[in-house]
Motif scaffolding. Structure first.
Motif, PDB file in Angstrom:
ATOM      1  N   THR A   1      10.640  10.330  -8.123  1.00  0.00           N
ATOM      2  CA  THR A   1      11.476   9.102  -8.195  1.00  0.00           C
ATOM      3  C   THR A   1      11.857   8.281  -7.870  1.00  0.00           C
ATOM      4  O   THR A   1      12.215   6.887  -8.243  1.00  0.00           O
ATOM      5  CB  THR A   1      11.342  10.360  -9.862  1.00  0.00           C
ATOM      6  OG1 THR A   1      11.315  10.619 -10.328  1.00  0.00           O
ATOM      7  CG2 THR A   1      13.214   8.983 -10.851  1.00  0.00           C
ATOM      8  N   ALA A   2      13.215   8.763  -6.771  1.00  0.00           N
ATOM      9  CA  ALA A   2      13.550   7.732  -6.416  1.00  0.00           C
ATOM     10  C   ALA A   2      12.974   6.805  -5.355  1.00  0.00           C
ATOM     11  O   ALA A   2      13.889   5.563  -5.393  1.00  0.00           O
ATOM     12  CB  ALA A   2      14.485   9.020  -5.405  1.00  0.00           C
ATOM     13  N   VAL A   3      11.993   7.039  -5.019  1.00  0.00           N
ATOM     14  CA  VAL A   3      11.277   5.992  -3.759  1.00  0.00           C
ATOM     15  C   VAL A   3      10.497   4.830  -5.215  1.00  0.00           C
ATOM     16  O   VAL A   3      10.739   4.159  -4.692  1.00  0.00           O
ATOM     17  CB  VAL A   3       9.700   6.893  -3.426  1.00  0.00           C
ATOM     18  CG1 VAL A   3       8.919   5.544  -2.773  1.00  0.00           C
ATOM     19  CG2 VAL A   3      10.629   8.017  -2.271  1.00  0.00           C
TER      20      VAL A   3
ATOM     21  N   TRP B   1       3.994   1.276  -3.916  1.00  0.00           N
ATOM     22  CA  TRP B   1       4.274   2.680  -3.288  1.00  0.00           C
ATOM     23  C   TRP B   1       3.521   3.190  -4.483  1.00  0.00           C
ATOM     24  O   TRP B   1       3.300   3.553  -5.445  1.00  0.00           O
ATOM     25  CB  TRP B   1       6.191   2.695  -3.650  1.00  0.00           C
ATOM     26  CG  TRP B   1       6.010   4.516  -4.157  1.00  0.00           C
ATOM     27  CD1 TRP B   1       6.361   5.908  -4.738  1.00  0.00           C
ATOM     28  CD2 TRP B   1       6.040   5.590  -2.415  1.00  0.00           C
ATOM     29  NE1 TRP B   1       6.233   7.190  -4.754  1.00  0.00           N
ATOM     30  CE2 TRP B   1       6.504   7.340  -3.210  1.00  0.00           C
ATOM     31  CE3 TRP B   1       5.741   5.556  -0.864  1.00  0.00           C
ATOM     32  CZ2 TRP B   1       5.918   7.871  -2.234  1.00  0.00           C
ATOM     33  CZ3 TRP B   1       5.963   6.627  -0.673  1.00  0.00           C
ATOM     34  CH2 TRP B   1       6.109   8.118  -0.654  1.00  0.00           C
ATOM     35  N   LEU B   2       2.450   4.124  -3.440  1.00  0.00           N
ATOM     36  CA  LEU B   2       1.607   5.310  -4.297  1.00  0.00           C
ATOM     37  C   LEU B   2       2.043   6.559  -4.720  1.00  0.00           C
ATOM     38  O   LEU B   2       2.485   7.189  -3.813  1.00  0.00           O
ATOM     39  CB  LEU B   2       0.696   5.252  -3.082  1.00  0.00           C
ATOM     40  CG  LEU B   2      -0.286   4.229  -2.623  1.00  0.00           C
ATOM     41  CD1 LEU B   2      -1.578   4.392  -1.380  1.00  0.00           C
ATOM     42  CD2 LEU B   2      -0.919   3.326  -3.744  1.00  0.00           C
TER      43      LEU B   2
ATOM     44  N   VAL C   1      -0.631  -9.446   3.343  1.00  0.00           N
ATOM     45  CA  VAL C   1      -0.601  -9.982   3.192  1.00  0.00           C
ATOM     46  C   VAL C   1       0.675  -9.283   2.386  1.00  0.00           C
ATOM     47  O   VAL C   1       1.649  -9.244   1.463  1.00  0.00           O
ATOM     48  CB  VAL C   1      -1.318 -11.033   2.279  1.00  0.00           C
ATOM     49  CG1 VAL C   1      -2.083 -11.634   3.241  1.00  0.00           C
ATOM     50  CG2 VAL C   1      -2.375  -9.488   1.088  1.00  0.00           C
ATOM     51  N   GLN C   2       0.383  -7.277   2.384  1.00  0.00           N
ATOM     52  CA  GLN C   2       1.338  -6.841   1.195  1.00  0.00           C
ATOM     53  C   GLN C   2       1.167  -5.214   2.466  1.00  0.00           C
ATOM     54  O   GLN C   2       0.205  -5.112   3.107  1.00  0.00           O
ATOM     55  CB  GLN C   2       0.498  -6.454   0.024  1.00  0.00           C
ATOM     56  CG  GLN C   2       0.911  -5.479  -0.384  1.00  0.00           C
ATOM     57  CD  GLN C   2       0.410  -4.809  -1.669  1.00  0.00           C
ATOM     58  OE1 GLN C   2      -0.631  -4.884  -1.726  1.00  0.00           O
ATOM     59  NE2 GLN C   2       0.858  -4.639  -3.230  1.00  0.00           N
ATOM     60  N   ALA C   3       2.398  -4.135   2.348  1.00  0.00           N
ATOM     61  CA  ALA C   3       2.378  -2.767   3.263  1.00  0.00           C
ATOM     62  C   ALA C   3       2.372  -2.168   1.527  1.00  0.00           C
ATOM     63  O   ALA C   3       3.124  -2.121   0.837  1.00  0.00           O
ATOM     64  CB  ALA C   3       3.264  -2.808   3.833  1.00  0.00           C
ATOM     65  N   LEU C   4       1.568  -0.502   1.661  1.00  0.00           N
ATOM     66  CA  LEU C   4       1.860   0.312   0.906  1.00  0.00           C
ATOM     67  C   LEU C   4       1.828   0.812   1.437  1.00  0.00           C
ATOM     68  O   LEU C   4       1.484   1.738   2.288  1.00  0.00           O
ATOM     69  CB  LEU C   4       0.010   0.038   0.117  1.00  0.00           C
ATOM     70  CG  LEU C   4       0.195  -0.803  -0.767  1.00  0.00           C
ATOM     71  CD1 LEU C   4      -1.211  -1.645  -0.011  1.00  0.00           C
ATOM     72  CD2 LEU C   4      -0.529  -0.575  -1.856  1.00  0.00           C
ATOM     73  N   PHE C   5       2.871   2.389   1.172  1.00  0.00           N
ATOM     74  CA  PHE C   5       3.557   3.709   1.673  1.00  0.00           C
ATOM     75  C   PHE C   5       2.844   4.542   0.669  1.00  0.00           C
ATOM     76  O   PHE C   5       3.091   3.789  -0.335  1.00  0.00           O
ATOM     77  CB  PHE C   5       4.663   3.573   2.120  1.00  0.00           C
ATOM     78  CG  PHE C   5       5.646   2.187   2.813  1.00  0.00           C
ATOM     79  CD1 PHE C   5       5.350   2.993   4.309  1.00  0.00           C
ATOM     80  CD2 PHE C   5       5.809   0.936   2.385  1.00  0.00           C
ATOM     81  CE1 PHE C   5       5.594   1.464   5.294  1.00  0.00           C
ATOM     82  CE2 PHE C   5       5.582  -0.315   3.345  1.00  0.00           C
ATOM     83  CZ  PHE C   5       6.338   0.919   4.757  1.00  0.00           C
ATOM     84  N   ARG C   6       3.050   5.799   1.096  1.00  0.00           N
ATOM     85  CA  ARG C   6       2.282   6.652   0.375  1.00  0.00           C
ATOM     86  C   ARG C   6       3.299   8.043   1.629  1.00  0.00           C
ATOM     87  O   ARG C   6       4.084   8.311   2.299  1.00  0.00           O
ATOM     88  CB  ARG C   6       0.358   7.411   0.820  1.00  0.00           C
ATOM     89  CG  ARG C   6       0.605   7.367   2.080  1.00  0.00           C
ATOM     90  CD  ARG C   6      -1.360   7.083   1.712  1.00  0.00           C
ATOM     91  NE  ARG C   6      -1.787   7.122   3.340  1.00  0.00           N
ATOM     92  CZ  ARG C   6      -2.658   7.609   3.294  1.00  0.00           C
ATOM     93  NH1 ARG C   6      -3.826   6.306   2.780  1.00  0.00           N
ATOM     94  NH2 ARG C   6      -3.676   7.025   4.615  1.00  0.00           N
TER      95      ARG C   6
ATOM     96  N   ARG D   1      -1.494  11.755  -6.661  1.00  0.00           N
ATOM     97  CA  ARG D   1      -0.704  10.552  -6.086  1.00  0.00           C
ATOM     98  C   ARG D   1      -1.881   9.211  -7.204  1.00  0.00           C
ATOM     99  O   ARG D   1      -3.289   9.074  -6.610  1.00  0.00           O
ATOM    100  CB  ARG D   1      -1.611  10.733  -4.576  1.00  0.00           C
ATOM    101  CG  ARG D   1      -1.002   9.344  -4.023  1.00  0.00           C
ATOM    102  CD  ARG D   1      -0.987   9.588  -2.714  1.00  0.00           C
ATOM    103  NE  ARG D   1      -0.060  10.395  -2.161  1.00  0.00           N
ATOM    104  CZ  ARG D   1      -0.748  10.888  -0.964  1.00  0.00           C
ATOM    105  NH1 ARG D   1      -1.294  10.501  -0.038  1.00  0.00           N
ATOM    106  NH2 ARG D   1       0.368  11.955  -0.432  1.00  0.00           N
ATOM    107  N   ASP D   2      -1.201   8.103  -7.214  1.00  0.00           N
ATOM    108  CA  ASP D   2      -1.738   6.520  -7.833  1.00  0.00           C
ATOM    109  C   ASP D   2      -3.000   6.363  -6.565  1.00  0.00           C
ATOM    110  O   ASP D   2      -2.576   6.151  -5.562  1.00  0.00           O
ATOM    111  CB  ASP D   2      -0.606   5.565  -7.598  1.00  0.00           C
ATOM    112  CG  ASP D   2       0.196   6.004  -8.809  1.00  0.00           C
ATOM    113  OD1 ASP D   2       0.267   7.176  -9.363  1.00  0.00           O
ATOM    114  OD2 ASP D   2       1.416   5.234  -9.237  1.00  0.00           O
TER     115      ASP D   2
END
Length: 494
Positions: free
Chosen positions: A277-279, A290-291, A388-393, A311-312
């Motif tokens: 939730t915080a992330v 954020w996934l 073009v984008q970063a996604l973190f997990r 996980r998303d």
């Protein structure tokens, strides 16, 4: 490039496995207990022995100097030399780690043989997740699989281009424990009345063996077959992706991989909702994505053993028209690596920095310390291969302030983002495109975030923290107990 290519005659598998396994071990040995005394020559501090290697970020062909001459080392001989050096360096003995090093090399050989007869996934994202033959470049045994027989783990190995159905279990309703949004699990099959659906990793079920027999006997567990379609193991091994459902699932796996036994530990699951939730709240105002680890389900009689985390998938998170790739894969060879086709490496690097750095540093404003290393970072690229984008997990690796003190959180962020991520990507760019100026651009990007009080010191610090995975494992320290040594800071004076 990697020290060897995965396509070679069968009789060269041994030499190829030696080269792949030696590279990260040499990186650890030379960084943690050695010192450079020449362009390719290093002295081991405890014994005074001289080692000579070839190559750069993936050193190969180790040789030891003895009796006035250089003698080549096989991987097994390198392991023996490493153990002797560490005994002198620490005063401690360790029989477990050398076995893991040898197991890692044997696993690489098995993976290379399997890849020679398998077909890589057509999807570039899946191909990137399943490309890591070297793996963690600074771990002495990155491909160890717990020492079990190859037949037990190879069907589930991402590096072997594995895909497989999940086993579906029914868990009696009065024994179910869950938190968060787990509704996606109910779409994977149908559970009988009085039961809830629980997917299980078949490797983990095999490892549990007789431990679950009483639950099947008394009806707390029932077998419901398998998912109709396959899932694809990602680089994390125990986390799988179901493309048709656009869903990631993370399981417990009672096997030591790198520093830890990969179980979903109770304490991590109990803090999962608060952390995620915080992330997610932090990322609501940040670039990148954020996934979310949105929830977990398990059984009270096997809380950690049977836990599954939801996980998303990419869904609405991914930029339109972009293709996600595992950042760690950019440092290895795989078909579709954008570094192999970019015409402007300096511009590509600047785009990577713009994608990755702002969300990682921005999260800190919200008290969130991301574990922004290469395996937790996905970089989405456009049709030209430009980031073009970063996604973190992975909420398990996230730390929240003030639960962790800010200096410790900052050190962790610098190691993950700058040392593990940016330095490795920069070396991969420089290897493919020599002469490209990289660190001035990185310094400029980091300087844009001067509102973070630690940035000024970071830019001019003489050293950065490098994690000591070899010494961590040799001294049997907890995998989460990171220890660092100083590395030269490429940002300083860039």
């Amino acid at each position: 490039m990697d020290p060897v290519d995965a396509r070679y005659p069968r009789d060269e598998v041994g030499a190829a496995a030696d080269a792949y396994a030696a590279a990260p071990l040499l990186n650890c040995l030379l960084r943690e207990v050695g010192e450079r005394v020449g362009p390719h020559t290093h002295r081991l501090r405890a014994s005074g022995r001289l080692l000579r290697v070839r190559g750069g970020r993936r050193p190969t062909h180790p040789e030891v100097h003895a009796d006035g001459a250089w003698h080549p080392l096989t991987h097994a001989e390198l392991v023996k030399l490493t153990a002797e050096e560490l005994r002198r360096h620490t005063g401690l003995s360790n029989s477990e780690l050398p076995t893991e090093m040898l197991d890692s090399r044997e696993a690489v050989a098995a993976l290379l043989r399997a890849r020679a007869h398998a077909t890589a996934p057509a999807d570039p994202y899946l191909r990137s997740e399943q490309s890591l033959i070297t793996g963690h470049p600074y771990h002495p045994a990155p491909k160890a699989r717990g020492g079990g027989p190859v037949a037990a783990w190879l069907p589930y190995a991402p590096e072997a281009y594995a895909r497989f159905p999940l086993t579906l279990l029914g868990v009696r309703e009065d024994t179910v424990v869950e938190e968060g949004d787990t509704t996606a699990l109910d779409d994977l099959g149908r559970a009988p009345h009085g039961y809830r659906l629980l997917p299980a990793h078949p490797w983990q079920l095999a490892l549990l063996g007789r431990e679950l027999a009483p639950a099947f006997t008394d009806g707390r567990l029932v077998r419901l077959g398998h998912t109709p379609g396959p899932v694809w193991p990602t680089a994390a091994v125990r986390t799988v992706y179901a493309p048709e459902d656009d869903l990631f699932l993370k399981f417990s796996l009672d096997v030591r991989i790198t520093n830890d036994v990969r179980r979903l530990w109770r304490h991590d699951l109990l803090r999962l909702h608060r952390t995620d939730t915080a992330v997610a709240t932090a990322f609501a105002g940040l670039p990148g994505a954020w996934l979310s680890d949105r929830g977990y389900r398990t059984a009270d009689f096997a809380f950690e053993e049977l836990a599954v985390l939801v996980r998303d998938g990419f869904g609405a998170h991914l930029a339109p028209g972009a293709t996600p790739l595992l950042a760690a894969a950019l440092t290895e060879d795989f078909d579709g690596n954008p570094l192999d086709r970019t015409a402007d490496p300096a511009a590509w690097w600047e785009a990577y920095l713009r994608a990755v750095v702002p969300p990682a540093l921005g999260a800190l404003h919200h008290g969130v310390v991301l574990e922004a290393h290469l395996q937790n970072t996905l970089v989405a690229v456009d049709s030209d291969g430009t980031p073009v984008q970063a996604l973190f997990r992975d909420a398990e690796g996230v730390k929240l302030l003030p639960e962790v003190a800010r200096p410790a959180g900052w050190e962790r962020l610098v190691y993950g983002l700058v040392v593990n991520n940016l330095m490795e990507i920069a070396e991969a760019v420089a290897e493919r495109h020599p002469g490209t100026g990289l660190w001035p651009a990185a310094r400029r990007e980091l300087a844009r975030h001067g509102e973070i009080p630690e940035i000024a010191a970071l830019l001019d610090a003489p050293t950065l923290p490098g994690k000591t995975n070899l010494l961590l494992r040799w001294t049997a320290a907890d995998g989460a107990d990171a220890r660092y040594l100083p590395l030269p800071n490429p940002l300083r004076g860039a």
